[in-house]
Scaffold this motif. Sequence first.
Motif, PDB file in Angstrom:
ATOM      1  N   SER A 178      -6.861   5.679  10.949  1.00  0.00           N
ATOM      2  CA  SER A 178      -5.735   5.426  10.042  1.00  0.00           C
ATOM      3  C   SER A 178      -5.336   6.632   9.204  1.00  0.00           C
ATOM      4  N   LEU A 179      -6.300   7.442   8.797  1.00  0.00           N
ATOM      5  CA  LEU A 179      -6.023   8.513   7.839  1.00  0.00           C
ATOM      6  C   LEU A 179      -4.943   9.467   8.337  1.00  0.00           C
ATOM      7  N   GLN A 205      -1.692   7.958   7.548  1.00  0.00           N
ATOM      8  CA  GLN A 205      -1.476   7.801   6.108  1.00  0.00           C
ATOM      9  C   GLN A 205      -1.044   9.108   5.446  1.00  0.00           C
ATOM     10  N   GLN A 231     -13.286   8.247   4.083  1.00  0.00           N
ATOM     11  CA  GLN A 231     -12.006   8.957   3.935  1.00  0.00           C
ATOM     12  C   GLN A 231     -12.187  10.254   3.154  1.00  0.00           C
ATOM     13  N   LEU A 285      -5.279   3.405  -1.720  1.00  0.00           N
ATOM     14  CA  LEU A 285      -4.970   2.599  -0.535  1.00  0.00           C
ATOM     15  C   LEU A 285      -6.188   1.794  -0.095  1.00  0.00           C
ATOM     16  N   TRP A 286      -7.344   2.462  -0.018  1.00  0.00           N
ATOM     17  CA  TRP A 286      -8.552   1.809   0.483  1.00  0.00           C
ATOM     18  C   TRP A 286      -9.172   0.878  -0.549  1.00  0.00           C
ATOM     19  N   ILE A 340      -4.754   8.174  -1.452  1.00  0.00           N
ATOM     20  CA  ILE A 340      -5.585   7.738  -0.326  1.00  0.00           C
ATOM     21  C   ILE A 340      -6.683   6.792  -0.798  1.00  0.00           C
ATOM     22  N   ASN A 380       1.308  10.215   2.383  1.00  0.00           N
ATOM     23  CA  ASN A 380       0.484  10.182   1.173  1.00  0.00           C
ATOM     24  C   ASN A 380      -0.546  11.302   1.242  1.00  0.00           C
ATOM     25  N   SER A 402       1.556   2.441   4.740  1.00  0.00           N
ATOM     26  CA  SER A 402       0.176   2.886   4.943  1.00  0.00           C
ATOM     27  C   SER A 402      -0.813   1.761   4.675  1.00  0.00           C
ATOM     28  N   PHE A 414       3.842   4.527   1.224  1.00  0.00           N
ATOM     29  CA  PHE A 414       2.588   3.999   0.670  1.00  0.00           C
ATOM     30  C   PHE A 414       2.385   2.554   1.112  1.00  0.00           C
ATOM     31  N   TYR A 464      -1.848  -0.075   7.788  1.00  0.00           N
ATOM     32  CA  TYR A 464      -2.980   0.528   8.503  1.00  0.00           C
ATOM     33  C   TYR A 464      -4.296   0.151   7.837  1.00  0.00           C
ATOM     34  N   VAL A 465      -4.298   0.175   6.502  1.00  0.00           N
ATOM     35  CA  VAL A 465      -5.514  -0.155   5.762  1.00  0.00           C
ATOM     36  C   VAL A 465      -5.896  -1.620   5.973  1.00  0.00           C
TER      37      VAL A 465
END
Length: 431
Positions: A28-29, A32, A243, A45-46, A42, A36, A196, A193, A199-200
């Motif tokens: 995913s990163l 992202q 990450q 997000l997680w 980042i 971002n 993204s 964002f 994905y998270v």
Amino acid sequence: MNISDKIGWKTAAGLVVANMVGTGVFTSLGFQVMDNQNTWSIVLLWVIGGAMALIGAMVYAELGTHFKKSGGDYIFLSRTINPAVGYLYAWISLTLGFPAPVAIASMAMVQYWKPVIGETLSIVLGIVAVIMMSLFHSYSVQNSGRVQNVLTVIKLVFVFSLIGVGAYFASTLESSSFDYSSTWTIEIWEPGFAVSLIYVFYAYTGWNSAAYIVEEIEQPRKNLPKALIFATSLVMVLYIFLQLIFLKHASIEQLSGKVEVATLAFGNLFGSQGVFWVSLFIGIQLVATISGYTWVGPRITQAMAKEFRLWKPLSKTNQQGIPVRAIWFNSFISFLLMFTGSFEMVMLYVGFVLQMMGTLTIVSSLSLKKAEGFKSPFKPLLQLIYLLFSLWVMIFMLYDRPKESAIGIGIILIGYIIYLIDSKNKLEPQP
């Protein structure tokens, strides 16, 4: 099913970890950082994804211990909102929800193994992994538990090793990719964002896995909440650290738009040897992800098949109560997805649809006035927080990625048309 044939909370938690820690966290990163690039963005997000998964885990523990039946969202939605909504979830699980993570894990395996053993052999091994996991889960719950436990241990040892090694060694980059400036306050309000977060959320998919096999868990009222909450909390911590390790050892330019972010980071640190070993073990640990979804997904298909004539053949089980036909049907759909879509597109439209249906399940929990079992704390505050974040993400997804969103909505509409046909010959609901 006898009590001796059931699994404990540790195996259930291992199943959740195996389903969660897989493709998303290692891929995913790269997508992202295209939108971002601030480190705080980042991390946020997680953290948001983990908080949402933890809220969801508590809600699913409440629903699972209330209904006490395997089948997850199909049972929850059918019994609380409407049979049509439950049918749609089962349809999505049949066509996307569980076959797609298996397909995506296999596709990621190819991406990671390609530099090591070549593309053709990587594709062959990806197919073999799906077939082998289908075989292993076609016998008994005990056999599934043993296989899953071994694969989960390998997965966790590998992930902890990556974090430990990555934290110990200094970065070889000329300039750090960490950015702790205040630009995150701008990035978090951009559409990128919110996209993204899809994905998270996909990376956190699997926090509800144990709720799908309630009937196979010993003392589910106690063990289901323990498994879901412990596993989700552990995975959130691992994800954030991973990450940061990837950002420490790879530049934003290197990561942007790339799938194989782990090998990029450790290739910078250890050269070709780093690429070889990290690629090899990411492929191996992805087998645990394939295994977990192969075990869980067919239970939803089976629950629907018991009540609708069109899918009735998929409800058949072997002498140990394993839905063998549903397992192999789900694997067949996985192969179709593997060869008919790009990695990013499949991940986005699957993530969008699963987020939509998961949100409906959170809504369904609000109708349980007197839950018989575990009770989620701070109800309905946590549910409302989940709903607001989820709606925000889906609106931005529709705006920023209309094509992928339209594919997801189209699949739902097809499922509804099939439901209108199939419901005319609906079988008696199972007790």
